[in-house]
Design a protein around this motif. Structure first.
Motif, short mmCIF file in Angstrom:
data_model
loop_
_atom_site.label_atom_id
_atom_site.label_comp_id
_atom_site.label_asym_id
_atom_site.label_seq_id
_atom_site.Cartn_x
_atom_site.Cartn_y
_atom_site.Cartn_z
N UNK A 1 34.53 30.18 15.08
CA UNK A 1 35.20 31.40 15.85
C UNK A 1 36.47 32.05 14.81
N UNK A 2 36.47 33.51 15.07
CA UNK A 2 37.67 33.92 14.25
C UNK A 2 39.15 33.35 14.41
N UNK A 3 39.58 32.60 15.48
CA UNK A 3 40.68 32.93 15.44
C UNK A 3 40.84 31.66 15.42
N UNK A 4 41.91 30.68 14.90
CA UNK A 4 42.48 29.26 14.96
C UNK A 4 43.27 29.40 16.20
N UNK A 5 42.51 29.65 17.48
CA UNK A 5 43.06 28.81 18.43
C UNK A 5 42.47 27.87 19.23
N UNK A 6 43.85 26.68 19.92
CA UNK A 6 42.64 25.88 20.26
C UNK A 6 43.40 26.13 21.62
N UNK A 7 41.77 25.08 22.75
CA UNK A 7 41.88 25.62 23.63
C UNK A 7 42.39 24.64 24.81
N UNK A 8 43.10 25.37 25.85
CA UNK A 8 44.42 24.66 26.80
C UNK A 8 43.55 24.85 27.98
N UNK A 9 42.77 24.05 28.47
CA UNK A 9 41.98 24.02 29.60
C UNK A 9 42.98 23.73 30.93
N UNK A 10 42.34 24.36 32.46
CA UNK A 10 43.22 24.67 33.40
C UNK A 10 42.01 23.43 34.00
N UNK A 11 42.29 23.29 35.32
CA UNK A 11 42.01 22.28 36.17
C UNK A 11 40.73 22.19 36.39
N UNK A 12 39.34 21.72 36.62
CA UNK A 12 37.93 21.53 37.38
C UNK A 12 38.04 22.22 38.15
N UNK A 13 38.84 23.09 39.08
CA UNK A 13 38.47 23.24 40.37
C UNK A 13 37.85 24.83 40.36
N UNK A 14 37.56 25.41 41.26
CA UNK A 14 36.41 26.37 41.38
C UNK A 14 36.86 27.14 43.48
N UNK A 15 37.32 26.08 43.75
CA UNK A 15 37.93 26.28 45.48
C UNK A 15 38.82 26.10 45.40
N UNK A 16 39.49 27.12 45.30
CA UNK A 16 41.10 27.13 46.49
C UNK A 16 41.04 26.69 47.58
N UNK A 17 42.03 24.47 47.57
CA UNK A 17 41.97 23.43 48.71
C UNK A 17 43.23 24.31 49.03
N UNK A 18 42.96 23.85 50.33
CA UNK A 18 44.30 24.36 51.23
C UNK A 18 45.15 25.05 51.38
N UNK A 19 45.56 26.13 51.76
CA UNK A 19 47.23 26.22 50.63
C UNK A 19 48.10 25.23 51.85
N UNK A 20 49.54 25.04 50.59
CA UNK A 20 49.91 24.08 51.37
C UNK A 20 51.58 24.53 52.09
N UNK A 21 50.79 25.67 52.92
CA UNK A 21 51.53 26.14 53.64
C UNK A 21 51.20 25.97 55.09
N UNK A 22 52.29 25.26 55.68
CA UNK A 22 52.73 24.99 56.94
C UNK A 22 51.25 25.81 57.91
N UNK A 23 51.15 25.02 58.88
CA UNK A 23 50.70 25.54 60.25
C UNK A 23 51.28 26.29 60.84
#
Lengths: 167, 442
Positions: free
Chosen positions: A29-51
């Motif tokens: 890499x050109x820039x000395x930047x460290x990774x800050x990963x996101x959780x491994x989620x590709x599908x949105x879990x059901x929204x925490x909005x009440x029914x």
């Protein structure tokens, strides 16, 4: 890691460039930047909005039934269905609210709104010359419960009314 | 509460409010501010206007300590610890005494947030690895207010770890009491009497992207501010104008046919410094800058920069801002509109919101530099700012920087990465090295 197509630096854990979808190259890499990963989620879990609020649907059905009873009702007996439904609606909300003080106070305001609906129905009833005894009784009952709540929690009830009706 | 109807001159009133404790410490409810009416009334059950501010620390977050820091900081921001309620005429905010809960991030960003049927405040604080993020419902606060809150949480976190803080800068000292000025409606405090105006829908190039409501693809491009400044310097434009020009150029390059309508980029402007108000609530105003290619396909980047140069500065002159916010406040103060029941207002404001959203091509929000206390700043590697999508705008650009590190974030609820790709490729071609990170990757 680098994407040679996009000419951008990528974290070491990436195999494919998120911008173009091409395989990445092992170039440093050109820039000395460290990774800050996101959780491994590709599908949105059901929204925490009440029914959907169940009371809301009950209220809608009751409003329609009230209007129907009012239109087809030709006697005092018929008009009693409208206040019974309005009263049940208010009671349903009131019982649900018993478990939470804030909601209890809001239910007082709900009863006040029921009175307003009853008054509107009264006006229609007068215009259409329908007997309105039942609605009058329902309105009186709601006012009684509202006054009771005001006596029990005067300061909180005043604040609740101010909040709900502030203009 | 916070009405500008006071007989005192505005400056004296601000001084007085700055010295008084916030009435929200004891009050159970308070009216939402002028700008928030739009966000509160335009909300839907599965969509609300949410944005995200985050910071990446230099070590994994200690969740217990961060929860303590959040609890302490929340007491300092009573206007944020509130939930939305529907009133008869207007929505209002009800204070909640429940401690905001820190949660480990386990889902995509911008999940719909429970607003009214919850005892938690209308924001969400999450952590994952080294990243602490705050997703905020826009009716509660804007990005500068949220960054103040986030900076206060981080500063408190390091204080609990033993750091000594002399100058808090953007953060607030959790030991201080909130002032009335911080929690009052800043629009009402600054507005002057004038006539209300109807919003107009401007003719704008609008690209309808295929969107998926349960899909938030966030892409961060990390770069050095100095590199970006060096790239913008030959064109004589600011960083915001330069990034706007890059976005406009990318839209032109993407278009399959000649673009005949102006491409407008909507830019929120932080009004706190201009009106000398310290507020933890909303105090921004959206202005747009644009370029009309008039169907030409040979538009150069320099042309776009020349057209954008000074546009924002002219639009954000104090008199113009004052006229805009005063018109909005007048509309809210109008005796007729005040007495219209809220469900009817909702119909009108939803339409106004749609009009305003279709009046520009995309958003670009530049928070600027997040200034943290000297003892805390070395622990924060970067600051991130991401705009949530709207039903009409599936794509949004936002940036924030800390020190010399700027993060330009693109949020899209579409798998099509063409716009992000064009923007970042343009920057690298202009000599700005970019490091890319995404929540969707293989």
């Amino acid at each position: 890691m680098r994407c040679m197509q996009c000419d951008v630096d990528l974290p070491d854990s990436y195999h494919v460039c998120p911008l173009c979808g091409e395989a990445v190259s092992d170039t440093p890499n050109q820039l000395p930047i460290e990774e800050a990963p996101y959780p491994d989620v590709t599908q949105s879990v059901e929204a925490d909005v009440p029914a959907a609020y169940p009371n809301k649907h009950v209220l809608r059905v009751i409003a329609v039934l009230c209007a129907v009873f009012l239109l087809i009702g030709q006697s005092t007996l018929w008009t009693l269905f409208t206040p019974i439904l309005l009263g049940l609606c208010a009671l349903f909300y009131f019982v649900c609210a018993l478990f939470e003080k804030g909601k209890l106070l809001r239910s007082g305001v709900c009863l006040l709104s029921t009175v307003a609906v009853a008054l509107v129905l009264q006006v229609f009833g007068l215009l259409l010359r329908l007997p309105m005894l039942g609605i009058s009784l329902a309105a009186a009952g709601c006012i009684a419960v509202f006054v009771l709540l005001c006596l029990l929690f005067p300061a909180r009830m005043r604040a609740q009314l101010q909040a709900t009706f502030h203009a | 509460m916070g009405k500008a109807s006071s007989a005192l001159p505005q400056d004296d009133r601000k001084t007085m409010l700055a010295s008084q404790p916030s009435p929200l410490i004891t009050s159970r409810w308070f009216p939402i501010d002028n700008a928030s009416n739009l966000y509160a009334l335009a909300r839907r059950r599965r969509w609300n206007r949410v944005f995200r501010v985050a910071a990446v620390l230099d070590e994994p977050i200690d969740s217990d300590l961060m929860q303590q820091a959040l609890t302490d900081a929340a007491k300092r921001f009573p206007s944020l610890c509130a939930k939305l309620r529907d009133g008869f005429f207007w929505c209002y905010l009800e204070r909640t005494d429940e401690t905001p809960m820190l949660k480990e991030e386990d889902a995509l960003p911008f999940r719909p947030m429970p607003l009214t049927r919850t005892n938690q405040p209308n924001f969400r604080v999450q952590y994952y690895g080294c990243r602490i993020s705050l997703e905020m419902f826009h009716a509660i606060a804007d990005a500068p207010g949220s960054f103040q809150f986030l900076a206060s949480i981080i500063t408190r976190y390091y204080e609990l770890k033993g750091a000594e803080v002399a100058d808090y800068k953007a953060a607030f000292n959790c030991a201080d009491s909130p002032t009335a000025l911080e929690t009052t409606d800043p629009y009402f405090e600054t507005a002057v009497d004038c006539k209300a105006r109807n919003p107009k829908q401007l003719e704008t190039y609008y690209l309808r992207e295929p969107s998926n409501k349960r899909y938030a693809r966030v892409t961060h491009g990390v770069m050095h501010v100095s590199d970006l400044k060096a790239a913008a310097k030959p064109y004589g434009v600011t960083i915001t104008e330069y990034l706007s020009a890059v976005i406009i150029k990318s839209y032109l390059d993407r278009a399959a046919s000649p673009v005949t309508k102006p491409i407008r980029v909507s830019i929120p402007v932080n009004l706190r410094r201009r009106f000398d108000i310290v507020s933890a609530r909303n105090f921004v105003y959206m202005f747009d800058i644009g370029f009309d290619p008039k169907g030409r396909t040979d538009v150069t980047f320099e042309e776009i920069c020349n057209a954008l140069k000074g546009q924002l500065q002219k639009k954000t002159e104090k008199e113009n801002i004052l006229a805009e916010i005063s018109a909005n406040v007048s509309a809210q103060k109008n005796p007729l509109s005040r007495r219209v029941p809220q469900p009817l207002k909702r119909l009108v404001l939803k339409n106004n919101y749609k009009k305003s959203q279709l009046s520009f091509t995309t958003f670009l929000s530049n928070y600027g530099v997040l200034e943290l206390p000297d003892s805390v700043a070395p622990h924060v590697r970067r600051a991130e700012f991401v705009l949530g999508d709207t039903p009409y705008q599936p794509l949004g650009f936002a940036c924030a920087s800390i020190g010399d590190v700027l993060t330009l974030s693109v949020n899209a609820n579409t798998p099509d990465m063409t716009m992000a790709r064009l923007v970042f490729r343009f920057l690298t071609a202009a000599g700005v090295p970019v490091y890319i990170e995404s929540n969707f990757h293989e």
